[in-house]
Design a protein around this motif. Structure first.
Motif, PDB file in Angstrom:
ATOM      1  N   SER A 135     -32.033 -46.846  25.315  1.00  0.00           N
ATOM      2  CA  SER A 135     -32.242 -48.526  25.359  1.00  0.00           C
ATOM      3  C   SER A 135     -30.557 -48.585  25.688  1.00  0.00           C
ATOM      4  O   SER A 135     -30.447 -49.389  26.903  1.00  0.00           O
ATOM      5  CB  SER A 135     -32.984 -49.030  24.561  1.00  0.00           C
ATOM      6  OG  SER A 135     -33.468 -50.103  25.408  1.00  0.00           O
ATOM      7  N   MET A 136     -29.767 -48.319  25.005  1.00  0.00           N
ATOM      8  CA  MET A 136     -28.576 -48.734  25.339  1.00  0.00           C
ATOM      9  C   MET A 136     -28.080 -47.788  26.456  1.00  0.00           C
ATOM     10  O   MET A 136     -26.847 -48.259  26.908  1.00  0.00           O
ATOM     11  CB  MET A 136     -28.247 -48.427  23.926  1.00  0.00           C
ATOM     12  CG  MET A 136     -26.659 -49.179  23.660  1.00  0.00           C
ATOM     13  SD  MET A 136     -25.503 -48.196  22.083  1.00  0.00           S
ATOM     14  CE  MET A 136     -25.803 -46.320  22.077  1.00  0.00           C
ATOM     15  N   LEU A 137     -27.950 -47.016  26.500  1.00  0.00           N
ATOM     16  CA  LEU A 137     -27.704 -46.040  27.416  1.00  0.00           C
ATOM     17  C   LEU A 137     -27.879 -45.763  28.116  1.00  0.00           C
ATOM     18  O   LEU A 137     -27.748 -46.194  29.385  1.00  0.00           O
ATOM     19  CB  LEU A 137     -27.103 -45.066  26.893  1.00  0.00           C
ATOM     20  CG  LEU A 137     -25.630 -44.774  25.162  1.00  0.00           C
ATOM     21  CD1 LEU A 137     -26.102 -42.590  25.158  1.00  0.00           C
ATOM     22  CD2 LEU A 137     -24.916 -45.352  25.572  1.00  0.00           C
ATOM     23  N   ARG A 138     -29.208 -46.436  28.941  1.00  0.00           N
ATOM     24  CA  ARG A 138     -30.096 -46.462  29.555  1.00  0.00           C
ATOM     25  C   ARG A 138     -30.635 -45.526  30.436  1.00  0.00           C
ATOM     26  O   ARG A 138     -30.120 -44.646  31.953  1.00  0.00           O
ATOM     27  CB  ARG A 138     -29.448 -47.790  31.017  1.00  0.00           C
ATOM     28  CG  ARG A 138     -29.352 -48.960  30.092  1.00  0.00           C
ATOM     29  CD  ARG A 138     -28.825 -50.216  30.967  1.00  0.00           C
ATOM     30  NE  ARG A 138     -27.571 -49.947  31.565  1.00  0.00           N
ATOM     31  CZ  ARG A 138     -26.385 -49.837  31.355  1.00  0.00           C
ATOM     32  NH1 ARG A 138     -26.173 -51.255  30.074  1.00  0.00           N
ATOM     33  NH2 ARG A 138     -25.178 -50.210  31.915  1.00  0.00           N
ATOM     34  N   ASN A 139     -30.974 -44.509  29.617  1.00  0.00           N
ATOM     35  CA  ASN A 139     -31.296 -42.898  30.031  1.00  0.00           C
ATOM     36  C   ASN A 139     -32.306 -42.335  29.304  1.00  0.00           C
ATOM     37  O   ASN A 139     -31.888 -42.211  28.258  1.00  0.00           O
ATOM     38  CB  ASN A 139     -29.614 -42.099  29.916  1.00  0.00           C
ATOM     39  CG  ASN A 139     -30.253 -40.846  30.516  1.00  0.00           C
ATOM     40  OD1 ASN A 139     -30.962 -39.799  31.111  1.00  0.00           O
ATOM     41  ND2 ASN A 139     -29.070 -40.197  31.787  1.00  0.00           N
ATOM     42  N   PRO A 140     -33.086 -41.623  29.912  1.00  0.00           N
ATOM     43  CA  PRO A 140     -34.273 -41.405  28.904  1.00  0.00           C
ATOM     44  C   PRO A 140     -33.620 -40.028  28.325  1.00  0.00           C
ATOM     45  O   PRO A 140     -34.614 -39.554  26.829  1.00  0.00           O
ATOM     46  CB  PRO A 140     -35.281 -41.497  30.044  1.00  0.00           C
ATOM     47  CG  PRO A 140     -34.948 -40.926  31.192  1.00  0.00           C
ATOM     48  CD  PRO A 140     -33.698 -41.908  31.061  1.00  0.00           C
ATOM     49  N   LEU A 141     -32.662 -39.111  28.107  1.00  0.00           N
ATOM     50  CA  LEU A 141     -32.382 -38.483  28.582  1.00  0.00           C
ATOM     51  C   LEU A 141     -31.555 -38.219  27.323  1.00  0.00           C
ATOM     52  O   LEU A 141     -31.323 -37.613  26.612  1.00  0.00           O
ATOM     53  CB  LEU A 141     -31.308 -37.465  29.640  1.00  0.00           C
ATOM     54  CG  LEU A 141     -33.096 -37.519  30.604  1.00  0.00           C
ATOM     55  CD1 LEU A 141     -31.583 -35.503  31.554  1.00  0.00           C
ATOM     56  CD2 LEU A 141     -34.058 -36.361  30.090  1.00  0.00           C
ATOM     57  N   ALA A 142     -30.825 -39.655  26.749  1.00  0.00           N
ATOM     58  CA  ALA A 142     -29.675 -39.937  25.766  1.00  0.00           C
ATOM     59  C   ALA A 142     -30.340 -40.232  24.362  1.00  0.00           C
ATOM     60  O   ALA A 142     -30.728 -41.314  23.919  1.00  0.00           O
ATOM     61  CB  ALA A 142     -28.856 -41.047  26.603  1.00  0.00           C
ATOM     62  N   SER A 143     -31.135 -38.800  23.911  1.00  0.00           N
ATOM     63  CA  SER A 143     -31.468 -39.281  22.426  1.00  0.00           C
ATOM     64  C   SER A 143     -30.800 -38.272  21.337  1.00  0.00           C
ATOM     65  O   SER A 143     -29.703 -37.844  21.467  1.00  0.00           O
ATOM     66  CB  SER A 143     -32.939 -38.570  21.520  1.00  0.00           C
ATOM     67  OG  SER A 143     -33.355 -36.837  22.883  1.00  0.00           O
ATOM     68  N   PRO A 144     -30.351 -39.100  20.448  1.00  0.00           N
ATOM     69  CA  PRO A 144     -29.850 -38.146  18.850  1.00  0.00           C
ATOM     70  C   PRO A 144     -29.695 -36.897  19.627  1.00  0.00           C
ATOM     71  O   PRO A 144     -28.717 -35.860  19.088  1.00  0.00           O
ATOM     72  CB  PRO A 144     -29.910 -38.585  18.129  1.00  0.00           C
ATOM     73  CG  PRO A 144     -30.488 -40.233  18.558  1.00  0.00           C
ATOM     74  CD  PRO A 144     -31.525 -40.080  19.815  1.00  0.00           C
ATOM     75  N   ASP A 145     -30.255 -36.180  19.422  1.00  0.00           N
ATOM     76  CA  ASP A 145     -30.772 -34.625  19.299  1.00  0.00           C
ATOM     77  C   ASP A 145     -30.280 -34.155  20.701  1.00  0.00           C
ATOM     78  O   ASP A 145     -29.666 -33.113  20.750  1.00  0.00           O
ATOM     79  CB  ASP A 145     -32.283 -34.564  19.415  1.00  0.00           C
ATOM     80  CG  ASP A 145     -33.800 -35.190  20.257  1.00  0.00           C
ATOM     81  OD1 ASP A 145     -32.966 -36.003  20.807  1.00  0.00           O
ATOM     82  OD2 ASP A 145     -35.217 -34.932  19.851  1.00  0.00           O
ATOM     83  N   VAL A 146     -30.248 -34.741  21.990  1.00  0.00           N
ATOM     84  CA  VAL A 146     -29.608 -34.320  23.361  1.00  0.00           C
ATOM     85  C   VAL A 146     -28.159 -34.249  22.857  1.00  0.00           C
ATOM     86  O   VAL A 146     -27.573 -33.027  23.560  1.00  0.00           O
ATOM     87  CB  VAL A 146     -30.421 -34.873  24.239  1.00  0.00           C
ATOM     88  CG1 VAL A 146     -29.548 -34.229  25.437  1.00  0.00           C
ATOM     89  CG2 VAL A 146     -31.606 -34.587  24.576  1.00  0.00           C
ATOM     90  N   LEU A 147     -27.691 -35.470  22.664  1.00  0.00           N
ATOM     91  CA  LEU A 147     -26.221 -35.971  22.618  1.00  0.00           C
ATOM     92  C   LEU A 147     -25.532 -35.123  21.603  1.00  0.00           C
ATOM     93  O   LEU A 147     -24.042 -34.889  21.021  1.00  0.00           O
ATOM     94  CB  LEU A 147     -25.846 -37.181  22.393  1.00  0.00           C
ATOM     95  CG  LEU A 147     -26.850 -38.618  23.233  1.00  0.00           C
ATOM     96  CD1 LEU A 147     -26.242 -39.562  23.345  1.00  0.00           C
ATOM     97  CD2 LEU A 147     -26.254 -37.581  24.641  1.00  0.00           C
ATOM     98  N   GLY A 148     -25.568 -34.310  20.275  1.00  0.00           N
ATOM     99  CA  GLY A 148     -25.823 -33.165  19.203  1.00  0.00           C
ATOM    100  C   GLY A 148     -25.691 -34.251  17.823  1.00  0.00           C
ATOM    101  O   GLY A 148     -25.386 -33.160  17.236  1.00  0.00           O
ATOM    102  N   ILE A 149     -25.985 -35.142  17.956  1.00  0.00           N
ATOM    103  CA  ILE A 149     -26.001 -35.903  16.932  1.00  0.00           C
ATOM    104  C   ILE A 149     -26.814 -34.875  15.443  1.00  0.00           C
ATOM    105  O   ILE A 149     -26.258 -34.922  14.368  1.00  0.00           O
ATOM    106  CB  ILE A 149     -25.994 -37.072  16.508  1.00  0.00           C
ATOM    107  CG1 ILE A 149     -25.172 -38.615  17.888  1.00  0.00           C
ATOM    108  CG2 ILE A 149     -26.603 -38.039  15.222  1.00  0.00           C
ATOM    109  CD1 ILE A 149     -25.639 -39.470  17.244  1.00  0.00           C
ATOM    110  N   ASN A 150     -28.159 -35.006  15.638  1.00  0.00           N
ATOM    111  CA  ASN A 150     -28.724 -34.050  14.694  1.00  0.00           C
ATOM    112  C   ASN A 150     -27.867 -32.190  14.510  1.00  0.00           C
ATOM    113  O   ASN A 150     -28.200 -31.530  13.680  1.00  0.00           O
ATOM    114  CB  ASN A 150     -29.665 -33.745  15.150  1.00  0.00           C
ATOM    115  CG  ASN A 150     -31.131 -35.061  15.530  1.00  0.00           C
ATOM    116  OD1 ASN A 150     -30.168 -36.222  15.350  1.00  0.00           O
ATOM    117  ND2 ASN A 150     -31.617 -34.830  15.811  1.00  0.00           N
TER     118      ASN A 150
END
Length: 363
Positions: free
Chosen positions: A113-128
């Protein structure tokens, strides 16, 4: 002599303007009440689903336990054979599934919601993956185990999130830069993990795999208590903070004009997301695609509205169902829960791509 037609007074029966305003306000209030009612019905239905899956996971395993016996064992009664299985295996796994699923899902929905992109989850962005890479490094190259590995995994997730936030900078393009930086870091960390695994012996590599797939097989009541505390504090705060994302979607300049500091809001949401993601990953590893799947599913169920509580309940239901399937789908073989959620992530990713293409074509 007759009065000319243009000079005759005409009676104009116009409805006062304030009546129109009152009707508009009343209509808006009716729509708002209807939306809130549907939202609460959705939350009630998802809560009932989570409770049902929780009971199935806790009571219906290799050794089937009745609900009455489960209550008796929780209250302290010992039933030979059943008490150990229930209190040390199925019940803690069910509790951890709810907590980890809610943590990953709420964090993913907030980031999307913050990044307004359904692909922008923590597991996709490398946090996990930051937590996984740090834990694999500690297990394989340093020979650590137990609590030190958990702390290192937490630190790895925090380091990745801080790096993403620092390189994103400020301004309206910050959200796009956060996605690019996160995807780039995920690629680098994936290479680091592969390099570390190539240097590991077979036994260390097997221990490290838990931090790459996610598993609920070794959770303890102490870990459940720690993660439960984090979820109980961070999840309500995330629900409150994300209510301001609608203003942030108007742009940083307009948000600033309305008294909202976009950079501070993004930093606060990122901190809460990291607390939830890192705490869950440090306990049970990165359960793949839970944060990625839950947000779009909850968004569709909520008729296009972002709902962090709905996403958290969807995530809890997903992990409960996946853990049960991973344990009993193939007789005699138990798979890590992350394998099942990873398999479920691919079809949903294809669905998101197709849905996004259709929406672009319709516009």
């Amino acid at each position: 002599m007759t009065t000319p037609l243009l000079d005759r007074p005409t009676a104009v029966h116009a409805k006062p303007l304030h009546h129109d305003n009152d009707d508009t306000v009343a209509s808006l209030r009716t729509v708002r009440r209807r939306v809130h009612r549907r939202h609460w019905i959705l939350l009630a239905a998802l809560t009932a689903l989570v409770i049902g899956l929780f009971l199935v996971r806790a009571l219906l395993g290799d050794y089937r336990i009745s609900f009455a016996d489960g209550i008796r064992m929780i209250s302290g009664t010992t039933i030979p054979g059943a008490s150990f299985i229930f209190m040390e295996s199925t019940l803690p796994r069910a509790c951890m599934a709810v907590l980890a699923g809610a943590a990953f899902a709420a964090a993913g929905a907030a980031f999307q919601s913050m990044l307004r992109n359904p692909l922008a989850s923590p597991d996709v962005l490398g946090i996990n993956l930051g937590a996984s890479a740090a834990a694999v490094f500690a297990v394989v190259l340093l020979g650590w185990s137990g609590m030190p590995v958990t702390l290192v995994a937490f630190a790895g997730a925090v380091a990745v999130a801080v790096t993403i936030h620092a390189f994103a900078g400020r301004g309206g393009a910050a959200t796009g830069r956060m996605i690019l930086v996160g995807v780039g870091l995920a690629a680098v960390l994936s290479s680091v993990v592969h390099w570390v695994l190539l240097r590991a012996d077979i036994y260390r590599a097997q221990d490290a795999l838990v931090w790459l797939t996610g598993s609920l097989g070794t959770v303890t009541w102490g870990e459940i208590a720690r993660l439960g505390t984090v979820v109980a504090v961070a999840l309500p705060l995330l629900v409150v903070v994300t209510r301001q994302l609608g203003i942030l979607a108007l742009g940083d300049d307009l948000a600033a004009g309305l008294g909202l500091r976009a950079t501070r809001l993004r930093g606060l949401i990122t901190a809460l997301v990291v607390a939830l993601t890192a705490s869950a990953t440090a306990v049970c590893g990165p359960i793949a695609f839970v944060g990625f799947l839950s947000g779009p599913i909850a968004h569709r169920l909520a008729a296009g509205r972002t709902s962090i509580p709905a996403a958290a309940l969807v995530g809890a239901a997903l992990v409960l169902a996946a853990d049960y399937v991973s344990a009993y789908a193939v007789p005699g073989t138990a798979y890590p829960v992350g394998v099942i959620t990873g398999l479920a992530g691919a079809p949903v990713l294809v669905w998101l791509l197709i849905a996004g293409r259709r929406s672009i074509q319709e516009k």
